[in-house]
Design an enzyme around this catalytic site. Structure first.
Site, PDB file in Angstrom:
ATOM      1  N   PHE A   1     -13.494   6.617 -10.568  1.00 20.78           N
ATOM      2  CA  PHE A   1     -12.138   6.469 -11.131  1.00 20.78           C
ATOM      3  C   PHE A   1     -11.947   5.015 -11.537  1.00 20.78           C
ATOM      4  O   PHE A   1     -12.072   4.113 -10.709  1.00 20.78           O
ATOM      5  CB  PHE A   1     -11.056   6.868 -10.119  1.00 20.78           C
ATOM      6  CG  PHE A   1      -9.674   6.789 -10.726  1.00 20.78           C
ATOM      7  CD1 PHE A   1      -9.168   7.832 -11.489  1.00 20.78           C
ATOM      8  CD2 PHE A   1      -8.890   5.652 -10.567  1.00 20.78           C
ATOM      9  CE1 PHE A   1      -7.902   7.750 -12.075  1.00 20.78           C
ATOM     10  CE2 PHE A   1      -7.632   5.561 -11.141  1.00 20.78           C
ATOM     11  CZ  PHE A   1      -7.131   6.612 -11.899  1.00 20.78           C
TER      12      PHE A   1
ATOM     13  N   ASP B   1     -16.469  -2.546  -9.958  1.00 19.61           N
ATOM     14  CA  ASP B   1     -15.021  -2.285  -9.958  1.00 19.61           C
ATOM     15  C   ASP B   1     -14.510  -2.377  -8.521  1.00 19.61           C
ATOM     16  O   ASP B   1     -14.664  -1.447  -7.726  1.00 19.61           O
ATOM     17  CB  ASP B   1     -14.731  -0.897 -10.553  1.00 19.61           C
ATOM     18  CG  ASP B   1     -13.227  -0.577 -10.558  1.00 19.61           C
ATOM     19  OD1 ASP B   1     -12.450  -1.323  -9.943  1.00 19.61           O
ATOM     20  OD2 ASP B   1     -12.843   0.437 -11.179  1.00 19.61           O
TER      21      ASP B   1
ATOM     22  N   LYS C   1      -4.633  -4.272  -7.759  1.00 25.03           N
ATOM     23  CA  LYS C   1      -4.018  -3.803  -6.510  1.00 25.03           C
ATOM     24  C   LYS C   1      -3.589  -4.920  -5.556  1.00 25.03           C
ATOM     25  O   LYS C   1      -2.508  -5.460  -5.687  1.00 25.03           O
ATOM     26  CB  LYS C   1      -4.952  -2.810  -5.818  1.00 25.03           C
ATOM     27  CG  LYS C   1      -5.023  -1.470  -6.572  1.00 25.03           C
ATOM     28  CD  LYS C   1      -5.619  -0.403  -5.697  1.00 25.03           C
ATOM     29  CE  LYS C   1      -5.841   0.908  -6.414  1.00 25.03           C
ATOM     30  NZ  LYS C   1      -4.636   1.714  -6.576  1.00 25.03           N
TER      31      LYS C   1
HETATM   32  C1  LIG Z   1     -11.349   1.585  -8.423  1.00 20.80           C
HETATM   33  C2  LIG Z   1     -10.128   1.664  -9.276  1.00 20.80           C
HETATM   34  N1  LIG Z   1     -10.172   1.164 -10.521  1.00 20.80           N
HETATM   35  C3  LIG Z   1      -9.098   1.182 -11.315  1.00 20.80           C
HETATM   36  C4  LIG Z   1      -7.890   1.724 -10.911  1.00 20.80           C
HETATM   37  C5  LIG Z   1      -6.712   1.753 -11.842  1.00 20.80           C
HETATM   38  O1  LIG Z   1      -5.776   0.833 -11.427  1.00 20.80           O
HETATM   39  P1  LIG Z   1      -4.273   0.884 -12.011  1.00 20.80           P
HETATM   40  O2  LIG Z   1      -3.629   2.096 -11.430  1.00 20.80           O
HETATM   41  O3  LIG Z   1      -3.658  -0.401 -11.534  1.00 20.80           O
HETATM   42  O4  LIG Z   1      -4.380   0.946 -13.492  1.00 20.80           O
HETATM   43  C6  LIG Z   1      -7.806   2.241  -9.614  1.00 20.80           C
HETATM   44  C7  LIG Z   1      -6.544   2.837  -9.150  1.00 20.80           C
HETATM   45  O5  LIG Z   1      -6.495   3.594  -8.223  1.00 20.80           O
HETATM   46  C8  LIG Z   1      -8.943   2.206  -8.786  1.00 20.80           C
HETATM   47  O6  LIG Z   1      -8.920   2.705  -7.547  1.00 20.80           O
END
Ligand SMILES: Cc1ncc(COP(=O)(O)O)c(C=O)c1O
Length: 401
Positions: A127, A214, A243
């Site tokens: 994700f 990521d 986050k």
């Molecule tokens: C690993 C990862 N990357 C990207 C995102 C996307 O972040 P945002 O909701 O701030 O766009 C998330 C959100 O849960 C995530 O867990």
């Protein structure tokens, strides 16, 4: 009728204030927060140092634009460079934006090397966000459905499978990067083996691909080190963050070094709000507080104890597939969908969530004490046991089979 667009299935509770790892609803009822706004409230709620810094910043300047010098952006980037070992930071406002920047860096890196149609290796169950490029990079059909055509240029492999990546390296000369959450969050707290990460890094080096980690959810101290790649002992080229980076103020960052350094030039990317003084003050204060309060050690210690406690209480029980995680990023996989546990948790004064349908997920603030960690386990374990015994007593749903 609510005028808020109906994109979330919300629980019937509204939190109106918080203190540390405790939340209070409109009726004054107290809840133990084991979710921290999905890994956002790094310092818990109402941390005096963060609150004072943000209050002061609001009274000085909130926003001014990247058309001008932003000294706090320099400070925040210096802090991130120091803890990450990387060189350049692009600031944005969320995780998907950080990942969108990472994908653009990879494509630009490819084009600079003469690859006209650069491709990125991505993982099953990944994700990375919900923009068109990031949902295309992600591995969830549920997230993608209805938004086709997807963005091209991603090659998918299973997590923890080096042979699959070697195959891609042999057959696909368009690949320029590997994009991986070293611990998958939304996909179910799926932990990459450290040897796997090192092997991936070797393949990247051999092929001059970018290693893109990521760490939007797993980064920033929750696993006991600032970043998960530091457990594996190497430096990636690109690290998207968001986050927990500013303790609750919206912010994202695409951090680059190694082969990705210098790829973006003026005009290649931008963001109106990215790197604004308010968010930057949040970044500087959050990172300094994590350091000054020894919260990396705390995350490792309390998280380790919580995982042990959960294994002792639930491990090996029928219905419990696995208790896993690292530090304060913890998943309990059950053999059946368990979304209804979230409401039962709220009734028992405990906040957590369920991801990938059958994984109970805990992501508490880094300030959680050992006693509070024990209390999470003591409140959660009986809920899971009761759920499983009641569920085994009645026929399983089709989804569970
Ligand atoms: C690993 C990862 N990357 C990207 C995102 C996307 O972040 P945002 O909701 O701030 O766009 C998330 C959100 O849960 C995530 O867990």
């Amino acid at each position: 009728m609510s005028h808020v667009m109906n994109t979330y299935a919300r629980q019937p509770v509204a939190f109106v204030r918080g203190q540390g790892v405790w939340l209070y609803d409109e009726a004054g009822r107290k809840y133990l927060d084991a979710l921290a706004g999905i890994a956002v409230n790094t310092l818990g709620h109402n941390h005096p140092r963060l609150v004072a810094a943000l209050r002061e910043q609001v009274g000085a300047i909130i926003h001014c634009s990247n058309l001008f010098q932003v000294p706090l952006q320099e400070q925040a980037a210096d802090r991130i460079a120091e803890i990450s070992g990387l060189d350049e930071v692009f600031f944005c406002n969320s995780g998907l934006e950080a990942n969108e920047a990472a994908i653009k860096v990879a494509r630009k890196y490819g084009h600079d090397r003469g690859v006209a149609e650069p491709a990125i290796v991505v993982m099953e169950k990944a994700f990375h966000g919900r923009s068109l490029a990031t949902l295309s990079a992600g591995g969830s059909r549920k997230v993608q459905a209805g938004f086709e055509p997807l963005v091209q240029g991603f090659v998918r492999v299973p997590l923890n499978d080096l042979d699959a990546v070697r195959q891609v390296a042999t057959h696909n000369k368009n690949v320029v990067a590997v994009f991986v959450e070293p611990i998958q969050g939304e996909g179910g707290i799926n932990v990459s083996r450290l040897e796997y990460l090192r092997g991936l890094k070797e393949i990247c080096d051999r092929n001059e691909w970018l290693f893109m980690s990521d760490e939007v959810q797993c980064g920033l101290g929750r696993t006991g080190k600032w970043f998960v790649y530091q457990h594996a002992g190497f430096l990636p080229d690109v690290v998207p963050l968001a986050k927990g980076l500013a303790g609750g103020v919206p912010v994202g960052a695409c951090v680059v070094g190694g082969r990705a350094r210098g790829v973006f030039k003026p005009g290649n990317h931008g963001s109106t709000f990215g790197g604004n003084p308010l968010a930057m003050r949040g970044v500087v204060t959050t990172l300094d507080t994590v350091k000054d309060e020894g919260l990396l050690e705390n995350a490792a210690r309390v998280g380790g104890a919580m995982i042990e406690g959960l294994k002792a209480a639930l491990g090996g029980r029928p219905g419990v597939v696995e208790v896993r995680g690292r530090g304060l990023m913890i998943g309990i996989e059950l053999d059946r969908p368990c979304g209804e546990l979230v409401k039962r948790g709220l009734d028992a004064g405990l906040v957590f969530n369920v991801t990938a349908d059958n994984v109970v997920r805990l992501l508490p603030a880094l300030v959680i004490s050992e006693a509070e960690g024990r209390e999470v386990v003591e409140r959660l374990a009986p809920l899971v046991k009761a759920f499983l015994s009641q569920e085994t007593a009645r026929p399983k749903t089709a989804a569970a089979r």
